[in-house]
Scaffold this motif. Structure first.
Motif, PDB file in Angstrom:
ATOM      1  N   ILE A 133       0.811  -1.207  -0.129  1.00 17.96           N
ATOM      2  CA  ILE A 133      -0.099   0.005   0.113  1.00 17.96           C
ATOM      3  C   ILE A 133       0.758   1.139   0.141  1.00 17.96           C
ATOM      4  CG2 ILE A 133      -1.574   1.279   1.307  1.00 17.96           C
ATOM      5  CD1 ILE A 133      -2.766  -1.327   2.417  1.00 17.96           C
ATOM      6  N   ILE A 134       0.490   2.169  -0.827  1.00 17.34           N
ATOM      7  CA  ILE A 134       1.369   3.458  -1.319  1.00 17.34           C
ATOM      8  C   ILE A 134       1.012   4.327   0.116  1.00 17.34           C
ATOM      9  CG2 ILE A 134       1.979   5.275  -2.659  1.00 17.34           C
ATOM     10  CD1 ILE A 134       3.087   2.665  -3.652  1.00 17.34           C
ATOM     11  N   TYR A 135      -0.231   4.571   0.301  1.00 18.74           N
ATOM     12  CA  TYR A 135      -0.665   5.457   1.270  1.00 18.74           C
ATOM     13  C   TYR A 135      -0.985   4.813   2.676  1.00 18.74           C
ATOM     14  CZ  TYR A 135      -5.203   4.332  -0.254  1.00 18.74           C
ATOM     15  OH  TYR A 135      -6.328   3.716  -0.619  1.00 18.74           O
ATOM     16  N   THR A 136      -0.043   5.007   3.709  1.00 21.10           N
ATOM     17  CA  THR A 136      -0.298   4.460   4.990  1.00 21.10           C
ATOM     18  C   THR A 136      -1.127   5.473   6.035  1.00 21.10           C
ATOM     19  OG1 THR A 136       1.795   5.262   5.879  1.00 21.10           O
ATOM     20  CG2 THR A 136       1.712   3.089   4.737  1.00 21.10           C
ATOM     21  N   LYS A 137      -1.147   6.824   5.314  1.00 29.61           N
ATOM     22  CA  LYS A 137      -1.660   7.747   6.353  1.00 29.61           C
ATOM     23  C   LYS A 137      -0.965   8.095   7.561  1.00 29.61           C
ATOM     24  CE  LYS A 137      -6.021   6.849   4.420  1.00 29.61           C
ATOM     25  NZ  LYS A 137      -7.694   6.625   4.477  1.00 29.61           N
ATOM     26  N   THR A 138       0.009   7.204   7.981  1.00 31.10           N
ATOM     27  CA  THR A 138       0.981   7.511   9.193  1.00 31.10           C
ATOM     28  C   THR A 138       1.501   8.803   9.158  1.00 31.10           C
ATOM     29  OG1 THR A 138       2.986   6.119   8.342  1.00 31.10           O
ATOM     30  CG2 THR A 138       1.119   5.028   9.709  1.00 31.10           C
ATOM     31  N   GLY A 139       1.836   9.443   8.199  1.00 28.62           N
ATOM     32  CA  GLY A 139       2.770  10.563   8.045  1.00 28.62           C
ATOM     33  C   GLY A 139       1.703  11.909   7.857  1.00 28.62           C
ATOM     34  N   ASP A 140       0.433  11.481   8.231  1.00 32.85           N
ATOM     35  CA  ASP A 140      -0.540  12.766   8.012  1.00 32.85           C
ATOM     36  C   ASP A 140      -0.465  13.663   8.844  1.00 32.85           C
ATOM     37  OD1 ASP A 140      -1.591  11.537   5.679  1.00 32.85           O
ATOM     38  OD2 ASP A 140      -3.394  10.929   6.452  1.00 32.85           O
ATOM     39  N   ASN A 141       0.214  13.561  10.020  1.00 33.23           N
ATOM     40  CA  ASN A 141       0.308  14.398  11.037  1.00 33.23           C
ATOM     41  C   ASN A 141       1.802  15.081  11.187  1.00 33.23           C
ATOM     42  OD1 ASN A 141       2.138  12.279  12.004  1.00 33.23           O
ATOM     43  ND2 ASN A 141       1.447  12.237  14.087  1.00 33.23           N
ATOM     44  N   GLY A 142       2.704  14.997   9.997  1.00 31.74           N
ATOM     45  CA  GLY A 142       3.955  15.980   9.759  1.00 31.74           C
ATOM     46  C   GLY A 142       5.055  14.702  10.302  1.00 31.74           C
ATOM     47  N   THR A 143       4.937  13.503  10.707  1.00 35.48           N
ATOM     48  CA  THR A 143       5.894  12.810  11.142  1.00 35.48           C
ATOM     49  C   THR A 143       6.107  11.757  10.049  1.00 35.48           C
ATOM     50  OG1 THR A 143       4.595  11.309  12.427  1.00 35.48           O
ATOM     51  CG2 THR A 143       5.302  13.231  13.420  1.00 35.48           C
ATOM     52  N   THR A 144       7.343  10.847  10.147  1.00 35.26           N
ATOM     53  CA  THR A 144       7.592   9.655   9.388  1.00 35.26           C
ATOM     54  C   THR A 144       8.547   8.948  10.429  1.00 35.26           C
ATOM     55  OG1 THR A 144       8.557   9.202   7.226  1.00 35.26           O
ATOM     56  CG2 THR A 144       9.887  10.664   8.374  1.00 35.26           C
ATOM     57  N   GLY A 145       8.689   7.676   9.780  1.00 39.36           N
ATOM     58  CA  GLY A 145       9.240   6.502  10.472  1.00 39.36           C
ATOM     59  C   GLY A 145      10.650   6.339   9.998  1.00 39.36           C
ATOM     60  N   LEU A 146      11.703   6.133  11.021  1.00 43.37           N
ATOM     61  CA  LEU A 146      13.218   5.916  10.550  1.00 43.37           C
ATOM     62  C   LEU A 146      13.065   4.235  10.699  1.00 43.37           C
ATOM     63  CD1 LEU A 146      15.009   8.347  12.969  1.00 43.37           C
ATOM     64  CD2 LEU A 146      14.469   8.648  10.515  1.00 43.37           C
ATOM     65  N   TYR A 147      14.227   3.681  10.364  1.00 37.56           N
ATOM     66  CA  TYR A 147      14.635   2.021  10.478  1.00 37.56           C
ATOM     67  C   TYR A 147      14.471   2.126  11.994  1.00 37.56           C
ATOM     68  CZ  TYR A 147      16.768  -2.313  10.264  1.00 37.56           C
ATOM     69  OH  TYR A 147      16.970  -3.401  10.498  1.00 37.56           O
ATOM     70  N   GLY A 148      13.678   1.153  12.246  1.00 39.36           N
ATOM     71  CA  GLY A 148      13.410   0.606  13.533  1.00 39.36           C
ATOM     72  C   GLY A 148      12.300   1.238  14.498  1.00 39.36           C
ATOM     73  N   GLY A 149      11.403   2.165  13.667  1.00 37.49           N
ATOM     74  CA  GLY A 149      10.188   2.448  13.963  1.00 37.49           C
ATOM     75  C   GLY A 149      10.149   3.829  14.513  1.00 37.49           C
ATOM     76  N   LYS A 150      11.277   4.477  14.979  1.00 40.13           N
ATOM     77  CA  LYS A 150      10.967   5.582  15.763  1.00 40.13           C
ATOM     78  C   LYS A 150      10.488   6.748  14.822  1.00 40.13           C
ATOM     79  CE  LYS A 150      14.249   9.344  17.877  1.00 40.13           C
ATOM     80  NZ  LYS A 150      15.403   9.742  18.026  1.00 40.13           N
ATOM     81  N   ARG A 151       9.728   7.441  15.270  1.00 37.39           N
ATOM     82  CA  ARG A 151       8.879   8.676  14.420  1.00 37.39           C
ATOM     83  C   ARG A 151       9.778   9.908  14.887  1.00 37.39           C
ATOM     84  NH1 ARG A 151       5.786   6.481  11.216  1.00 37.39           N
ATOM     85  NH2 ARG A 151       4.552   8.667  10.686  1.00 37.39           N
ATOM     86  N   VAL A 152       9.912  10.625  13.783  1.00 36.00           N
ATOM     87  CA  VAL A 152      10.491  11.828  13.749  1.00 36.00           C
ATOM     88  C   VAL A 152       9.588  12.851  12.960  1.00 36.00           C
ATOM     89  CG1 VAL A 152      12.827  11.295  14.472  1.00 36.00           C
ATOM     90  CG2 VAL A 152      12.354  11.654  12.145  1.00 36.00           C
ATOM     91  N   THR A 153       9.720  14.402  12.915  1.00 35.91           N
ATOM     92  CA  THR A 153       9.026  15.277  12.266  1.00 35.91           C
ATOM     93  C   THR A 153       9.843  15.280  10.723  1.00 35.91           C
ATOM     94  OG1 THR A 153      10.564  16.959  12.519  1.00 35.91           O
ATOM     95  CG2 THR A 153       8.601  16.709  14.053  1.00 35.91           C
ATOM     96  N   LYS A 154       9.099  15.391   9.677  1.00 38.47           N
ATOM     97  CA  LYS A 154       9.329  15.332   8.391  1.00 38.47           C
ATOM     98  C   LYS A 154      10.458  16.551   8.105  1.00 38.47           C
ATOM     99  CE  LYS A 154       5.294  12.950   6.375  1.00 38.47           C
ATOM    100  NZ  LYS A 154       4.493  12.850   5.443  1.00 38.47           N
ATOM    101  N   ASN A 155      10.500  17.260   8.915  1.00 36.52           N
ATOM    102  CA  ASN A 155      11.742  18.307   8.851  1.00 36.52           C
ATOM    103  C   ASN A 155      12.753  18.081   9.553  1.00 36.52           C
ATOM    104  OD1 ASN A 155      10.733  19.251  11.031  1.00 36.52           O
ATOM    105  ND2 ASN A 155      10.362  21.445  10.737  1.00 36.52           N
ATOM    106  N   HIS A 156      12.777  17.062  10.139  1.00 35.23           N
ATOM    107  CA  HIS A 156      14.176  16.632  11.049  1.00 35.23           C
ATOM    108  C   HIS A 156      15.414  16.664   9.925  1.00 35.23           C
ATOM    109  CE1 HIS A 156      16.811  13.954  13.565  1.00 35.23           C
ATOM    110  NE2 HIS A 156      16.133  14.311  14.350  1.00 35.23           N
ATOM    111  N   ILE A 157      16.377  16.895  10.548  1.00 36.50           N
ATOM    112  CA  ILE A 157      17.867  17.090   9.848  1.00 36.50           C
ATOM    113  C   ILE A 157      18.071  15.444   9.150  1.00 36.50           C
ATOM    114  CG2 ILE A 157      19.380  16.652  11.679  1.00 36.50           C
ATOM    115  CD1 ILE A 157      19.916  18.603   8.249  1.00 36.50           C
ATOM    116  N   ARG A 158      17.692  14.442   9.861  1.00 39.97           N
ATOM    117  CA  ARG A 158      18.001  13.015   9.294  1.00 39.97           C
ATOM    118  C   ARG A 158      17.059  12.888   8.090  1.00 39.97           C
ATOM    119  NH1 ARG A 158      20.717   8.785  10.707  1.00 39.97           N
ATOM    120  NH2 ARG A 158      21.030   9.653  12.737  1.00 39.97           N
TER     121      ARG A 158
END
Length: 188
Positions: free
Chosen positions: A2-27
């Motif tokens: 599935i391309i759209y998961t809706k998990t990033g609708d709040n402005g966060t995204t997942g890193l490897y391992g599951g940790k969530r950070v904001t989409k403007n995080h330097i990483r």
């Protein structure tokens, strides 16, 4: 998948391992710029008609995906307390050596550079110059990330060498097309 998961609708995204950070995080910024660079490498490939260069760019694209995977891995997932990587590192010095070999081969064919040149020429040349500048931006973001969290210095070294490769590639495309390089004239 599935391309759209809706998990990033709040402005966060997942890193490897599951940790969530904001989409403007330097990483995420560093990962995004490596991804943008990879897309421009693909654009160069679409303008290129030389098999050997296409094979080089294919290797580079895969390497950039590997770098993106490493950048998306927080240091606590990547490194153990004794500074040795917990996960297998996806690129090695061999990739840098390859870039240097390719640079040397192309450099033997283009005229010696005696002054700065304007980043222009045919489509492949100009696109290579754009990719070079995006590579430099990705390198700067990766350096900024390295100041905030631990990453392997090899990634910065690879991006630095890749920008050199892209500069020489731009000149090489111009050489192959018999395009004259336009020197920078500070008095114009």
């Amino acid at each position: 998948m599935i391309i759209y998961t809706k998990t990033g609708d709040n402005g966060t995204t997942g890193l490897y391992g599951g940790k969530r950070v904001t989409k403007n995080h330097i990483r995420i910024q560093a990962c995004g710029e490596v991804d943008e660079l990879n897309s421009y490498i693909g654009l160069i490939r679409s303008y290129n008609s030389y098999k050997e260069i296409d094979e080089q760019l294919h290797v580079i694209q895969n390497t950039l995906f590997n770098i993106g995977a490493e950048l998306a891995t927080p240091s606590d997932r990547m490194f153990s307390t004794n500074e040795k990587p917990k996960i297998s590192c996806l690129i090695s010095d061999k990739k840098i050596f390859l870039l240097e070999q390719w640079i040397d081969i192309m450099s033997e064919k283009v005229p010696p550079l005696k002054q700065f040149i304007l980043p222009t020429g045919n489509i492949a040349t100009s696109t290579s110059h754009v990719a070079r500048t995006i590579c430099r931006r990705a390198e700067r973001s990766t350096v900024t990330l390295s100041e905030a969290d631990e990453i392997r210095p090899l990634i910065i070294k690879y991006l630095n060498r890749l920008s050199d490769y892209l500069f020489v590639l731009a000149r090489y495309f111009g050489y192959l097309a018999n395009n004259k390089e336009i020197p920078w004239n500070p008095n114009e």
